[in-house]
Design a protein around this motif. Structure first.
Motif, PDB file in Angstrom:
ATOM      1  N   GLU A  61      93.407  17.264  34.132  1.00 26.32           N
ATOM      2  CA  GLU A  61      94.597  17.890  33.576  1.00 26.32           C
ATOM      3  C   GLU A  61      95.036  17.181  32.297  1.00 26.32           C
ATOM      4  OE1 GLU A  61      94.270  17.034  36.730  1.00 26.32           O
ATOM      5  OE2 GLU A  61      94.640  18.813  37.958  1.00 26.32           O
ATOM      6  N   HIS A  62      94.750  15.881  32.204  1.00 24.69           N
ATOM      7  CA  HIS A  62      95.103  15.144  30.984  1.00 24.69           C
ATOM      8  C   HIS A  62      94.349  15.724  29.791  1.00 24.69           C
ATOM      9  CE1 HIS A  62      95.240  11.756  28.142  1.00 24.69           C
ATOM     10  NE2 HIS A  62      96.320  11.355  28.795  1.00 24.69           N
ATOM     11  N   SER A  63      93.053  15.937  29.965  1.00 23.45           N
ATOM     12  CA  SER A  63      92.255  16.556  28.902  1.00 23.45           C
ATOM     13  C   SER A  63      92.678  17.994  28.676  1.00 23.45           C
ATOM     14  CB  SER A  63      90.771  16.533  29.271  1.00 23.45           C
ATOM     15  OG  SER A  63      90.359  15.225  29.560  1.00 23.45           O
ATOM     16  N   MET A  64      92.979  18.658  29.779  1.00 27.65           N
ATOM     17  CA  MET A  64      93.332  20.081  29.701  1.00 27.65           C
ATOM     18  C   MET A  64      94.556  20.296  28.822  1.00 27.65           C
ATOM     19  SD  MET A  64      94.599  22.378  32.922  1.00 27.65           S
ATOM     20  CE  MET A  64      96.326  21.931  32.763  1.00 27.65           C
ATOM     21  N   LEU A  65      95.579  19.492  29.050  1.00 27.01           N
ATOM     22  CA  LEU A  65      96.805  19.711  28.268  1.00 27.01           C
ATOM     23  C   LEU A  65      96.631  19.209  26.836  1.00 27.01           C
ATOM     24  CD1 LEU A  65      99.473  21.061  28.637  1.00 27.01           C
ATOM     25  CD2 LEU A  65     100.488  18.845  29.133  1.00 27.01           C
ATOM     26  N   THR A  66      95.818  18.176  26.657  1.00 24.52           N
ATOM     27  CA  THR A  66      95.521  17.715  25.295  1.00 24.52           C
ATOM     28  C   THR A  66      94.810  18.817  24.521  1.00 24.52           C
ATOM     29  OG1 THR A  66      95.288  15.465  26.141  1.00 24.52           O
ATOM     30  CG2 THR A  66      94.435  15.891  23.939  1.00 24.52           C
ATOM     31  N   ALA A  67      93.820  19.445  25.168  1.00 19.22           N
ATOM     32  CA  ALA A  67      93.094  20.539  24.522  1.00 19.22           C
ATOM     33  C   ALA A  67      94.032  21.709  24.246  1.00 19.22           C
ATOM     34  CB  ALA A  67      91.934  20.989  25.411  1.00 19.22           C
ATOM     35  N   ARG A  77      97.119  31.330  20.336  1.00 18.31           N
ATOM     36  CA  ARG A  77      98.015  31.429  21.493  1.00 18.31           C
ATOM     37  C   ARG A  77      97.306  30.840  22.705  1.00 18.31           C
ATOM     38  NH1 ARG A  77     100.542  37.031  21.882  1.00 18.31           N
ATOM     39  NH2 ARG A  77     102.075  36.209  20.420  1.00 18.31           N
ATOM     40  N   VAL A  78      97.947  29.896  23.359  1.00 19.20           N
ATOM     41  CA  VAL A  78      97.297  29.104  24.419  1.00 19.20           C
ATOM     42  C   VAL A  78      98.051  29.263  25.727  1.00 19.20           C
ATOM     43  CG1 VAL A  78      96.689  26.767  25.150  1.00 19.20           C
ATOM     44  CG2 VAL A  78      96.441  27.411  22.749  1.00 19.20           C
ATOM     45  N   PHE A  79      97.274  29.412  26.794  1.00 16.93           N
ATOM     46  CA  PHE A  79      97.839  29.443  28.142  1.00 16.93           C
ATOM     47  C   PHE A  79      97.108  28.421  28.995  1.00 16.93           C
ATOM     48  CE2 PHE A  79      97.693  30.771  32.583  1.00 16.93           C
ATOM     49  CZ  PHE A  79      99.018  31.079  32.847  1.00 16.93           C
ATOM     50  N   THR A  80      97.839  27.757  29.883  1.00 17.15           N
ATOM     51  CA  THR A  80      97.168  26.909  30.862  1.00 17.15           C
ATOM     52  C   THR A  80      98.060  26.795  32.088  1.00 17.15           C
ATOM     53  OG1 THR A  80      95.930  24.856  31.196  1.00 17.15           O
ATOM     54  CG2 THR A  80      97.997  24.694  29.978  1.00 17.15           C
ATOM     55  N   ALA A  81      97.513  26.218  33.149  1.00 12.22           N
ATOM     56  CA  ALA A  81      98.267  26.174  34.403  1.00 12.22           C
ATOM     57  C   ALA A  81      97.853  24.957  35.212  1.00 12.22           C
ATOM     58  CB  ALA A  81      98.004  27.441  35.226  1.00 12.22           C
ATOM     59  N   THR A  82      98.822  24.417  35.966  1.00 12.69           N
ATOM     60  CA  THR A  82      98.504  23.301  36.850  1.00 12.69           C
ATOM     61  C   THR A  82      99.522  23.256  37.980  1.00 12.69           C
ATOM     62  OG1 THR A  82      97.913  20.951  36.944  1.00 12.69           O
ATOM     63  CG2 THR A  82      99.791  21.535  35.555  1.00 12.69           C
ATOM     64  N   SER A  83      99.542  22.120  38.671  1.00 14.72           N
ATOM     65  CA  SER A  83     100.450  21.939  39.793  1.00 14.72           C
ATOM     66  C   SER A  83     100.574  20.458  40.104  1.00 14.72           C
ATOM     67  CB  SER A  83      99.884  22.664  41.032  1.00 14.72           C
ATOM     68  OG  SER A  83     100.661  22.348  42.174  1.00 14.72           O
ATOM     69  N   SER A  84     101.774  20.035  40.481  1.00 11.48           N
ATOM     70  CA  SER A  84     101.972  18.797  41.225  1.00 11.48           C
ATOM     71  C   SER A  84     101.291  17.566  40.620  1.00 11.48           C
ATOM     72  CB  SER A  84     101.486  19.022  42.667  1.00 11.48           C
ATOM     73  OG  SER A  84     101.827  17.960  43.499  1.00 11.48           O
ATOM     74  N   GLN A  85     100.327  17.003  41.357  1.00 12.60           N
ATOM     75  CA  GLN A  85      99.630  15.788  40.898  1.00 12.60           C
ATOM     76  C   GLN A  85      98.976  16.033  39.540  1.00 12.60           C
ATOM     77  OE1 GLN A  85     100.974  14.674  44.420  1.00 12.60           O
ATOM     78  NE2 GLN A  85      99.984  13.187  43.121  1.00 12.60           N
ATOM     79  N   GLY A  86      98.513  17.275  39.333  1.00 15.33           N
ATOM     80  CA  GLY A  86      97.876  17.622  38.070  1.00 15.33           C
ATOM     81  C   GLY A  86      98.855  17.540  36.915  1.00 15.33           C
ATOM     82  N   LEU A  87     100.062  18.047  37.154  1.00 14.55           N
ATOM     83  CA  LEU A  87     101.092  17.981  36.106  1.00 14.55           C
ATOM     84  C   LEU A  87     101.390  16.522  35.776  1.00 14.55           C
ATOM     85  CD1 LEU A  87     103.124  19.727  34.413  1.00 14.55           C
ATOM     86  CD2 LEU A  87     104.798  19.183  36.180  1.00 14.55           C
ATOM     87  N   LEU A  88     101.470  15.692  36.822  1.00 17.40           N
ATOM     88  CA  LEU A  88     101.781  14.283  36.565  1.00 17.40           C
ATOM     89  C   LEU A  88     100.624  13.556  35.901  1.00 17.40           C
ATOM     90  CD1 LEU A  88     104.276  14.927  38.186  1.00 17.40           C
ATOM     91  CD2 LEU A  88     104.099  12.669  39.216  1.00 17.40           C
ATOM     92  N   TYR A  89      99.402  14.010  36.194  1.00 12.52           N
ATOM     93  CA  TYR A  89      98.270  13.380  35.531  1.00 12.52           C
ATOM     94  C   TYR A  89      98.290  13.688  34.035  1.00 12.52           C
ATOM     95  CZ  TYR A  89      93.518  11.529  35.149  1.00 12.52           C
ATOM     96  OH  TYR A  89      92.422  10.786  34.812  1.00 12.52           O
ATOM     97  N   ALA A  90      98.892  14.810  33.674  1.00 17.01           N
ATOM     98  CA  ALA A  90      98.984  15.210  32.261  1.00 17.01           C
ATOM     99  C   ALA A  90     100.282  14.718  31.627  1.00 17.01           C
ATOM    100  CB  ALA A  90      98.899  16.725  32.148  1.00 17.01           C
ATOM    101  N   PHE A  91     100.980  13.831  32.320  1.00 20.14           N
ATOM    102  CA  PHE A  91     102.391  13.604  31.978  1.00 20.14           C
ATOM    103  C   PHE A  91     102.608  13.140  30.545  1.00 20.14           C
ATOM    104  CE2 PHE A  91     106.674  11.844  32.520  1.00 20.14           C
ATOM    105  CZ  PHE A  91     107.263  12.929  33.139  1.00 20.14           C
ATOM    106  N   GLU A  92     101.848  12.162  30.083  1.00 20.37           N
ATOM    107  CA  GLU A  92     102.112  11.662  28.727  1.00 20.37           C
ATOM    108  C   GLU A  92     101.864  12.743  27.684  1.00 20.37           C
ATOM    109  OE1 GLU A  92      99.508   9.146  26.629  1.00 20.37           O
ATOM    110  OE2 GLU A  92      97.867   9.289  28.061  1.00 20.37           O
ATOM    111  N   VAL A  93     100.927  13.655  28.016  1.00 22.74           N
ATOM    112  CA  VAL A  93     100.586  14.699  27.056  1.00 22.74           C
ATOM    113  C   VAL A  93     101.713  15.728  26.930  1.00 22.74           C
ATOM    114  CG1 VAL A  93      98.804  16.302  26.336  1.00 22.74           C
ATOM    115  CG2 VAL A  93      98.183  14.302  27.691  1.00 22.74           C
ATOM    116  N   LEU A  94     102.508  15.885  28.001  1.00 20.84           N
ATOM    117  CA  LEU A  94     103.654  16.794  27.914  1.00 20.84           C
ATOM    118  C   LEU A  94     104.544  16.397  26.742  1.00 20.84           C
ATOM    119  CD1 LEU A  94     104.684  16.898  31.680  1.00 20.84           C
ATOM    120  CD2 LEU A  94     103.731  18.800  30.393  1.00 20.84           C
TER     121      LEU A  94
END
Lengths: 411, 304
Positions: A61-67, A77-94
């Motif tokens: 998810e970290h790579s996913m949100l960076t991409a 126009r970009v769409f992506t989706a995650t949940s829970s632990q995945g969202l937190l794994y991407a946290f700094e990228v938010l």
């Protein structure tokens, strides 16, 4: 109003339809229960040509949100989706991509956070992201998921905003639950949501831009960070404009908050997401026996709609905020935000805090009765009790039994 | 309170110098703060370090804008706008410059080019460092010692203990620490005592707070649209050695022009190369590559 066919869709399918009707051109994906059906569906639609663009499976998810952020910074126009632990794994990228001011849409399917690890929903995942610079729309129905994604792009891409948006739905209670959803036609959706045309973040060989810059010096950082705040506050008015156009075109109307039987209510529940449906059912039962109770559903969590909350709760005797989340060491998160919104009200209601539905725990009709009793008692005595966990004697007995089975001593 | 500011380049050891002063003052029983300020660390870039010494708890944080004592390890920093060693100097403060130039000549140069109310003092710590330690840039012990002397409240015993402690923490081998100690004690002895006086406290002027407004995203978002503005960032002050072209040996082969990683060498209409000293960082690749040895290196002796 154009033709809209209704179909039985899960919340996840409604989210995929939202991305499809928004004509998302780039979808970086990483699966996680209970979100996986969204990216599986989109993978299929990109593969069979239903959607045009690029679907990419990522390593995390970290790579996913960076991409996602980097692609959005090129102007697609970009769409992506995650949940829970995945969202937190991407946290700094938010925080990072919000600072880039890229208007992507991220669907979060709420699931309670480890530990103990679980699969059912509460909102500690999405609320952890509340300070990141993403706007947040929290949905009660599958229809609202689809509609909110279309609205989210229009809000995010407005030059007065240009911030990414999280659209939140509850795992299980919406993600895997089918209900009738009206699906706008592609033409109607395109008329509502024209192509994204950025003037600040794009990729043009003839006009190079250095994006994702580093700064040293607090006055530079402060300037850009506070622009995010101003952009987010602009989003209140932009949301209302977009919601008005959406209602005109599609006949469904959304406010930053939803007031349910609140007009003449003496007592009010404040809730969000799918469990607000349970709260509305409780309100209907109270109303049947003449109790003046209503419900305020928080929908737009970021920007926080202070004025709408103030107006909706003005004149109530007591209000109970039911938080399906827990800020450990503090209490309910939205309780604090509602309290802050009401602080300057000349005659503010007594404000009670309840913590309920953690890890997807049921909130039963009997528990809503107890919440109303707590509000009435507070109104009678003027004394507001401390936070109340919604946890029944029956649940405690079951828990004791499980602890016995687990070989634990029950103190 | 004594407020001391150190200016040097990455690699000079000014953070360690500020810590030697800090630890020495601490050992003398004072309340002390020391801190470095640096960003993207790199050799040669200006860095600043600070030490505060007080006999009460220190109710200050961060950079020192009104110093009582400023030590400049490298005189090329005097004109570097990013270093800005003249910032906040007042009549009671002392500006110490590590330079072979005499105090008198330096004071005249400063008065002519950058007048300051502060008193000027020079000392050739580089020569002492070269002699005792063997490496001109390793200035932490000698600058730290000069700072201890000029602070006026630190004895040689505390200096010795502080220097040893700080250099041991850096993992220096024992013989090298001994050489640093010898240099430090000599620097302490050579540096004269000059009385310092703190600036009288001034009421903070009102600053006028703004109400921030949202700006259109083409302006208010963090990206850079201007092409090629690196020209504004003058990096010539980073040089320790300066490449100089001896045109009688130049055969106009263009190799220096092609190899310069900064694009700081240009050709004129006669195809003679010219070095842009505002931006040449002194990497000396041109000196290395010149087949006719027409580019030579000279010790950067600065404008001061």
């Amino acid at each position: 109003m154009g033709p809209q066919r209704e179909e039985m869709l899960t919340g996840n399918m409604a989210a995929a339809w939202g991305a499809r009707l928004a004509r998302a051109e780039y979808v970086p994906a990483y699966p996680i229960t209970p979100q996986t059906e969204i990216v599986e569906t989109l993978a299929q639609w990109f593969a069979d040509g239903t959607m045009q663009g690029k679907f990419v499976t990522m390593d995390s998810e970290h790579s996913m949100l960076t991409a996602a952020g980097a692609a959005a910074a090129t102007g697609v126009r970009v769409f992506t989706a995650t949940s829970s632990q995945g969202l937190l794994y991407a946290f700094e990228v938010l925080y990072t991509v919000a600072g880039w001011r890229v208007p992507l849409v991220l669907v979060n399917v709420s699931r309670a956070l480890a530990s103990p690890i679980t699969l059912e929903p509460d909102h500690n995942d999405v609320l952890a992201a509340r300070d990141a610079g993403f706007l947040q729309i929290h949905c009660e129905t599958c229809q609202e998921v689809l509609d909110s994604i279309l609205m989210a792009y229009k809000i995010a891409e407005d030059p007065r905003v240009l911030l990414p948006v999280i659209v939140n739905l509850d795992g299980y209670y919406l993600s895997f639950t089918r209900e009738p959803v009206a699906i706008p036609s592609a033409e109607e959706a395109a008329a509502f949501l024209p192509p994204y045309e950025p003037h600040h973040a794009f990729f043009k060989a003839s006009r190079p831009l250095a994006q994702g810059i580093a700064v040293l010096g607090g006055f530079i950082y402060s300037y850009f960070r506070y622009q995010e705040q101003l952009a987010a506050r602009n989003a209140l008015a932009v949301h209302d404009e977009v919601a008005a156009e959406f209602a005109r075109r599609f006949g469904r109307s959304y406010g930053p908050v939803e007031a349910y039987r609140l007009e003449d209510a003496e007592y009010a529940l404040v809730m969000s997401n799918a469990f607000a449906t349970k709260g509305k059912a409780a309100v209907d039962l109270f109303r049947q026996r003449g109790e003046r109770v209503g419900l305020l559903r928080l929908r737009l969590l970021r920007p926080f709609p202070h004025e709408a909350v103030q107006a909706a709760l003005r004149g109530k005797r007591a209000v109970a905020v039911l938080d399906q989340n827990l800020s450990v060491g503090q209490g309910g998160i939205t309780y604090q935000e509602v309290a802050a919104a009401l602080y300057h009200e000349p005659s503010r209601p007594l404000l009670l805090s309840c913590i309920g539905g953690l890890g997807g725990k049921e909130i039963s009709a009997g528990e809503f009765e107890e919440v109303l009793e707590l509000m009435k008692e507070a109104a009678a005595t003027g004394q507001v009790p401390g936070p109340q966990l919604l946890y029944t004697e029956g649940e405690q007995t079951q828990m004791a039994h499980l602890l016995d089975i687990a070989g634990k001593e029950w103190g | 309170m004594i407020r001391v500011r150190f200016h040097g380049r990455g690699g000079h050891g000014m953070k360690t110098a500020s810590r030697i002063l800090g630890t020495a003052a601490f050992l003398e029983g004072f309340r002390v703060q020391d801190s470095p300020l640096y960003g993207a660390e790199r050799r040669g870039a200006p860095i600043t370090a600070f030490t505060r010494i007080n006999d009460h708890p220190i109710l200050e944080r961060g950079i020192i804008t009104i110093p009582d004592l400023v030590l400049v390890a490298d005189e090329t920093l005097l004109e570097d706008p990013l270093a800005n060693p003249f910032l906040g100097l007042h009549a009671g403060s002392l500006l110490f410059i590590n330079s072979p130039t005499s105090t008198q000549a330096m004071a005249e140069a400063v008065a002519a080019r950058h007048p300051t109310p502060a008193r000027i003092l020079t000392g050739d710590l580089t020569a002492l460092t070269l002699e005792k330690i063997g490496k001109a840039q390793a200035l932490s012990a000698t600058v730290g010692a000069a700072a201890c002397k000029l602070a006026g409240v630190i004895g040689m015993g505390a200096l010795e203990k502080a220097t040893r402690k700080e250099l041991e923490e850096l993992g220096l081998p024992s013989p090298l620490i001994d050489r640093n100690l010898e240099a430090a004690l000599l620097a302490f002895e050579q540096t004269p005592r000059v009385p310092l006086a703190s600036a009288p406290p001034q009421p903070a002027p009102l600053q006028g707070l703004v109400v921030p407004v949202y700006q259109p995203p083409a302006r208010g978002t963090p990206s850079v649209a201007a092409p090629g503005n690196i020209i504004l960032r003058k990096t010539g002050g980073w040089r320790i050695f300066r490449p100089v072209i001896e045109y009688d040996k130049c055969n106009q082969c263009w190799i220096c022009f092609v190899r310069c990683p900064e694009g700081a060498i240009s050709l004129d209409e006669k195809e003679d190369p010219h070095i842009d000293y505002d931006h040449c960082k002194g990497c000396l690749i041109c000196v290395e590559e010149c087949p006719t040895k027409a580019v030579v290196k000279e010790r950067e002796v600065h404008a001061w």
